[in-house]
Design an enzyme around this catalytic site. Structure first.
Site, PDB file in Angstrom:
ATOM      1  N   GLY A  62       1.154  -1.247   0.247  1.00  0.00           N
ATOM      2  CA  GLY A  62      -0.016   0.027   0.293  1.00  0.00           C
ATOM      3  C   GLY A  62       0.849   1.330  -0.394  1.00  0.00           C
ATOM      4  N   ASP A 122       0.402  -8.907   2.007  1.00  0.00           N
ATOM      5  CA  ASP A 122      -0.782  -7.950   1.172  1.00  0.00           C
ATOM      6  C   ASP A 122      -1.961  -8.505   0.655  1.00  0.00           C
ATOM      7  N   ASN A 123      -3.280  -8.240   0.408  1.00  0.00           N
ATOM      8  CA  ASN A 123      -4.366  -9.164  -0.098  1.00  0.00           C
ATOM      9  C   ASN A 123      -4.515  -9.058  -1.511  1.00  0.00           C
ATOM     10  N   LEU A 124      -4.013  -7.500  -1.240  1.00  0.00           N
ATOM     11  CA  LEU A 124      -3.785  -6.053  -2.639  1.00  0.00           C
ATOM     12  C   LEU A 124      -5.172  -5.814  -2.578  1.00  0.00           C
ATOM     13  N   LYS A 146      -9.561   2.116   5.491  1.00  0.00           N
ATOM     14  CA  LYS A 146      -9.020   3.280   5.445  1.00  0.00           C
ATOM     15  C   LYS A 146     -10.312   4.223   5.860  1.00  0.00           C
ATOM     16  N   SER A 177      -3.697   6.321  13.743  1.00  0.00           N
ATOM     17  CA  SER A 177      -4.511   7.835  13.526  1.00  0.00           C
ATOM     18  C   SER A 177      -4.456   8.756  13.943  1.00  0.00           C
ATOM     19  N   TYR A 226     -14.375   3.201  11.675  1.00  0.00           N
ATOM     20  CA  TYR A 226     -12.777   3.262  11.289  1.00  0.00           C
ATOM     21  C   TYR A 226     -11.761   3.973  12.259  1.00  0.00           C
ATOM     22  N   LYS A 282      -9.279   1.608  14.801  1.00  0.00           N
ATOM     23  CA  LYS A 282      -8.066   1.840  15.860  1.00  0.00           C
ATOM     24  C   LYS A 282      -7.963   1.846  16.739  1.00  0.00           C
ATOM     25  N   LEU A 297      -7.882  15.403   0.719  1.00  0.00           N
ATOM     26  CA  LEU A 297      -7.167  16.524  -0.422  1.00  0.00           C
ATOM     27  C   LEU A 297      -5.524  16.491  -1.234  1.00  0.00           C
ATOM     28  N   ARG A 340      -4.871  21.179   8.663  1.00  0.00           N
ATOM     29  CA  ARG A 340      -4.786  19.835   9.434  1.00  0.00           C
ATOM     30  C   ARG A 340      -3.284  20.245   9.031  1.00  0.00           C
ATOM     31  N   ARG A 388     -18.297  18.838   5.061  1.00  0.00           N
ATOM     32  CA  ARG A 388     -18.502  17.977   5.242  1.00  0.00           C
ATOM     33  C   ARG A 388     -18.746  17.490   6.296  1.00  0.00           C
TER      34      ARG A 388
HETATM   35  P1  NAD Z   1      -3.170   1.573   1.494  1.00  0.00           P
HETATM   36  O1  NAD Z   1      -4.337   1.107   1.632  1.00  0.00           O
HETATM   37  O2  NAD Z   1      -2.628   1.874   0.790  1.00  0.00           O
HETATM   38  O3  NAD Z   1      -2.450   0.658   2.215  1.00  0.00           O
HETATM   39  C1  NAD Z   1      -3.120  -0.588   3.264  1.00  0.00           C
HETATM   40  C2  NAD Z   1      -3.014  -2.005   2.385  1.00  0.00           C
HETATM   41  O4  NAD Z   1      -3.274  -3.388   2.753  1.00  0.00           O
HETATM   42  C3  NAD Z   1      -3.376  -2.530   1.438  1.00  0.00           C
HETATM   43  O5  NAD Z   1      -2.270  -2.799   0.406  1.00  0.00           O
HETATM   44  C4  NAD Z   1      -4.457  -3.667   1.171  1.00  0.00           C
HETATM   45  O6  NAD Z   1      -3.862  -4.205   0.325  1.00  0.00           O
HETATM   46  C5  NAD Z   1      -4.035  -4.459   2.172  1.00  0.00           C
HETATM   47  N1  NAD Z   1      -4.989  -5.037   3.207  1.00  0.00           N
HETATM   48  C6  NAD Z   1      -6.157  -4.094   3.616  1.00  0.00           C
HETATM   49  N2  NAD Z   1      -6.865  -5.579   4.056  1.00  0.00           N
HETATM   50  C7  NAD Z   1      -6.102  -6.311   4.387  1.00  0.00           C
HETATM   51  C8  NAD Z   1      -6.472  -8.288   4.202  1.00  0.00           C
HETATM   52  N3  NAD Z   1      -7.711  -8.014   5.348  1.00  0.00           N
HETATM   53  N4  NAD Z   1      -4.913  -9.030   4.610  1.00  0.00           N
HETATM   54  C9  NAD Z   1      -3.308  -7.632   3.794  1.00  0.00           C
HETATM   55  N5  NAD Z   1      -3.990  -7.200   3.279  1.00  0.00           N
HETATM   56  C10 NAD Z   1      -4.668  -5.515   3.651  1.00  0.00           C
HETATM   57  O7  NAD Z   1      -3.192   2.384   3.046  1.00  0.00           O
HETATM   58  P2  NAD Z   1      -2.346   3.553   3.643  1.00  0.00           P
HETATM   59  O8  NAD Z   1      -2.755   4.926   3.633  1.00  0.00           O
HETATM   60  O9  NAD Z   1      -1.286   3.104   3.297  1.00  0.00           O
HETATM   61  O10 NAD Z   1      -2.578   2.976   5.351  1.00  0.00           O
HETATM   62  C11 NAD Z   1      -1.717   2.507   5.918  1.00  0.00           C
HETATM   63  C12 NAD Z   1      -2.479   1.874   7.473  1.00  0.00           C
HETATM   64  O11 NAD Z   1      -1.923   3.128   7.712  1.00  0.00           O
HETATM   65  C13 NAD Z   1      -3.596   1.577   7.576  1.00  0.00           C
HETATM   66  O12 NAD Z   1      -3.830   0.647   8.236  1.00  0.00           O
HETATM   67  C14 NAD Z   1      -4.446   2.935   8.238  1.00  0.00           C
HETATM   68  O13 NAD Z   1      -5.225   2.798   8.333  1.00  0.00           O
HETATM   69  C15 NAD Z   1      -3.146   3.940   8.469  1.00  0.00           C
HETATM   70  N6  NAD Z   1      -3.791   5.410   8.067  1.00  0.00           N
HETATM   71  C16 NAD Z   1      -3.460   5.799   7.334  1.00  0.00           C
HETATM   72  C17 NAD Z   1      -3.948   7.447   6.755  1.00  0.00           C
HETATM   73  C18 NAD Z   1      -3.579   7.801   5.469  1.00  0.00           C
HETATM   74  O14 NAD Z   1      -4.335   9.164   5.425  1.00  0.00           O
HETATM   75  N7  NAD Z   1      -3.112   6.846   4.899  1.00  0.00           N
HETATM   76  C19 NAD Z   1      -3.660   8.067   8.343  1.00  0.00           C
HETATM   77  C20 NAD Z   1      -3.592   7.387   9.699  1.00  0.00           C
HETATM   78  C21 NAD Z   1      -3.464   5.961   9.385  1.00  0.00           C
HETATM   79  N1  UFG Z   2     -11.618  18.380   1.806  1.00  0.00           N
HETATM   80  C1  UFG Z   2     -11.692  19.314   0.802  1.00  0.00           C
HETATM   81  N2  UFG Z   2     -12.044  18.818  -0.932  1.00  0.00           N
HETATM   82  C2  UFG Z   2     -12.073  17.462  -1.508  1.00  0.00           C
HETATM   83  C3  UFG Z   2     -11.443  16.771   0.032  1.00  0.00           C
HETATM   84  C4  UFG Z   2     -10.569  17.061   1.433  1.00  0.00           C
HETATM   85  O1  UFG Z   2     -11.972  20.524   0.301  1.00  0.00           O
HETATM   86  O2  UFG Z   2     -11.909  17.316  -1.715  1.00  0.00           O
HETATM   87  C5  UFG Z   2     -11.012  19.309   3.221  1.00  0.00           C
HETATM   88  C6  UFG Z   2     -11.589  18.616   4.037  1.00  0.00           C
HETATM   89  O3  UFG Z   2     -12.863  18.440   3.974  1.00  0.00           O
HETATM   90  C7  UFG Z   2     -10.587  18.444   5.264  1.00  0.00           C
HETATM   91  C8  UFG Z   2      -9.209  18.523   4.216  1.00  0.00           C
HETATM   92  O4  UFG Z   2      -9.359  18.552   3.092  1.00  0.00           O
HETATM   93  O5  UFG Z   2     -11.343  19.631   5.253  1.00  0.00           O
HETATM   94  C9  UFG Z   2      -8.425  17.478   4.673  1.00  0.00           C
HETATM   95  O6  UFG Z   2      -9.291  16.162   4.288  1.00  0.00           O
HETATM   96  P1  UFG Z   2      -8.850  14.947   4.032  1.00  0.00           P
HETATM   97  O7  UFG Z   2      -9.563  14.004   3.802  1.00  0.00           O
HETATM   98  O8  UFG Z   2      -7.564  15.208   3.331  1.00  0.00           O
HETATM   99  O9  UFG Z   2      -7.794  14.426   5.289  1.00  0.00           O
HETATM  100  P2  UFG Z   2      -8.389  14.263   7.043  1.00  0.00           P
HETATM  101  O10 UFG Z   2      -7.858  14.935   7.408  1.00  0.00           O
HETATM  102  O11 UFG Z   2     -10.113  14.870   6.962  1.00  0.00           O
HETATM  103  O12 UFG Z   2      -8.951  12.628   7.374  1.00  0.00           O
HETATM  104  C10 UFG Z   2      -7.586  11.825   7.000  1.00  0.00           C
HETATM  105  C11 UFG Z   2      -8.208  10.582   6.892  1.00  0.00           C
HETATM  106  C12 UFG Z   2      -8.896   9.678   7.969  1.00  0.00           C
HETATM  107  C13 UFG Z   2      -7.921   9.737   9.020  1.00  0.00           C
HETATM  108  C14 UFG Z   2      -7.186  11.283   9.162  1.00  0.00           C
HETATM  109  C15 UFG Z   2      -5.878  11.192   9.630  1.00  0.00           C
HETATM  110  O13 UFG Z   2      -9.407  10.087   5.573  1.00  0.00           O
HETATM  111  O14 UFG Z   2      -9.238   8.422   7.658  1.00  0.00           O
HETATM  112  O15 UFG Z   2      -7.126  12.044   7.631  1.00  0.00           O
HETATM  113  O16 UFG Z   2      -4.794  10.627   9.425  1.00  0.00           O
HETATM  114  F1  UFG Z   2      -8.032   9.412  10.145  1.00  0.00           F
END
Ligand code: NAD
Ligand code: UFG
Length: 346
Positions: A16, A37-39, A93, A133, A157, A161, A208, A239, A300
């Site tokens: 991921g 990873d299960n992709l 996520k 998160s 979600y 966590k 965003l 943020r 939102r």
């Molecule tokens: P991502 O979706 O790109 O990566 C997650 C990976 O896990 C994917 O490759 C998916 O195929 C794999 N996966 C999902 N379920 C699975 C399962 N049951 N078995 C094996 N593989 C599985 O997401 P990411 O943005 O890289 O996030 C990684 C982690 O960080 C997640 O746990 C997410 O909740 C956490 N996180 C992400 C953000 C963000 O904004 N991206 C913020 C805070 C926390």
């Molecule tokens: N936003 C817009 N337009 C868009 C997308 C987002 O105005 O098209 C705004 C949102 O309303 C927010 C800001 O941009 O005010 C940031 O939004 P994101 O969705 O990028 O980020 P968030 O902090 O709201 O949420 C993300 C993930 C959550 C995670 C959190 C902290 O969606 O799952 O970051 O890691 F928990």
């Protein structure tokens, strides 16, 4: 203690977005990596690119296509090498999806982590770095956010966590030897500076930065700014955007300093700097040279007004600090988007 060259880490979800960047950093630091990873939300091409960037072969960067909810799949991953630690990214996520399909979230995130912990017990592994998160803070008590502030999730979600954090604390308290870093990420954006790996969201991006970059590359007409009447200087939400390579380095720092953790410890990973939606639009315009038109829409539902980290604990405990700027985040995200306009399918 053995050198990193001799040590193997199992990385769940390593194909991921954050996982692939972390694999690059871990391999460059000498760790041997086994990705499971299960992709579900990723492509095996990401693993090929990680190998290409690091020069690792399929032995140093092994890939097991499998599901963390399947004990046999986990056993295959642990059988590849004598794992010293696990970095656990795998899970779903998307906040909106979690509201519509909560059981998917409890199954993959909570159920998957139970299976993973049982596998770690079977294989005698006790060091774990977990992707939590800042969503666990809900509407924060104040900013900057410190780890001791009240937690309270606002979506299924977020609740997964929190439940996992509490479960890990219970497990760590139940028997000696567990060392668990609960890394509470703020808003990861950007891509590896090579432009070879990056975020590849399926469908319309919720977040965003990917949305802005798809506007810049011409895949979408305009950005909708979700409300400009918040009590912030320009009326848009704030943020703590964090370069994904800084975040990846945070995982290496957590593994390097895991001996400082006794039990399960929560640590914020953020820059300590807040940026508004319009700050990001302006930085992205400068980085991409594209106009990035936007319209202001309604708020939102459930959006937090302002959230940024106090990153002091990460510096003190893990020796980690984010160094990359918002301009670098935009420039690197753009390089990935411009050279891979359709993500890994390009
Ligand atoms: P991502 O979706 O790109 O990566 C997650 C990976 O896990 C994917 O490759 C998916 O195929 C794999 N996966 C999902 N379920 C699975 C399962 N049951 N078995 C094996 N593989 C599985 O997401 P990411 O943005 O890289 O996030 C990684 C982690 O960080 C997640 O746990 C997410 O909740 C956490 N996180 C992400 C953000 C963000 O904004 N991206 C913020 C805070 C926390
Ligand atoms: N936003 C817009 N337009 C868009 C997308 C987002 O105005 O098209 C705004 C949102 O309303 C927010 C800001 O941009 O005010 C940031 O939004 P994101 O969705 O990028 O980020 P968030 O902090 O709201 O949420 C993300 C993930 C959550 C995670 C959190 C902290 O969606 O799952 O970051 O890691 F928990």
């Amino acid at each position: 203690m053995s050198e990193p060259e001799d040590r193997t880490v199992v990385v769940t979800g390593g194909a991921g977005y954050i996982g692939s960047h972390t694999c690059v950093v871990l391999l460059e630091a000498g760790w041997r990596v086994v990705v499971i990873d299960n992709l579900d939300n990723s492509s095996e091409v990401a693993i090929d690119r990680v190998r290409e960037l690091t020069g690792a072969d399929a032995d140093r960067c092994a890939f097991v296509e499998g599901d963390i909810r399947e004990p046999a799949d986990l056993d295959r991953a642990f059988a590849v090498g004598d794992a010293a630690a696990v970095v656990h990214f795998a899970g779903r996520k998307a906040v909106g999806e979690s509201v519509d399909h909560p059981l998917w979230y409890y199954d993959h995130n909570v159920g998957g982590t139970v299976c993973l912990l049982e596998a770690m017990q079977r294989h005698g592994v006790r060091d774990l770095v977990f992707s939590s998160s800042c969503t666990v803070y809900g509407e924060p008590e104040g900013v900057p956010i410190t780890e001791g502030m009240r937690v309270g999730a606002q979506s299924p979600y977020g609740r997964t966590k929190l439940i996992i954090e509490e479960m890990l604390a219970d497990v760590a308290a139940s028997e000696p030897g567990w060392r668990v870093a609960l890394l509470r990420y703020f808003n990861p954006v950007g891509a590896h500076p090579s432009g070879r790996i990056g975020e590849d969201p399926v469908g319309i991006p919720n977040n965003l930065m990917p949305y802005i970059m798809q506007v810049a590359v011409g895949r979408r007409d305009h950005l909708t700014v979700n409300g400009d009447d918040y009590p912030t200087p320009d009326g848009t939400c704030i943020r703590d955007y964090l370069h994904v390579v800084d975040l990846a380095e945070g995982h290496l720092a957590a593994l390097d300093h895991i001996d400082r953790l006794d039990g399960a410890i929560a640590v914020n990973l953020g820059t300590g700097v807040g940026s508004s939606v319009l700050d990001v639009v302006h930085a992205a315009r400068a980085a991409t040279g594209q106009p990035i038109p936007y319209e202001v829409g309604p708020r939102r539902a459930g959006d937090v007004v302002a959230a940024w980290a106090d990153p002091t604990a990460a510096a003190e405990l893990l020796g980690w600090r984010a160094t990359r700027t918002l301009d670098e985040m935009c420039a690197d995200h753009w390089r990935w988007q411009a050279t891979n306009p359709a993500g890994y399918a390009s």
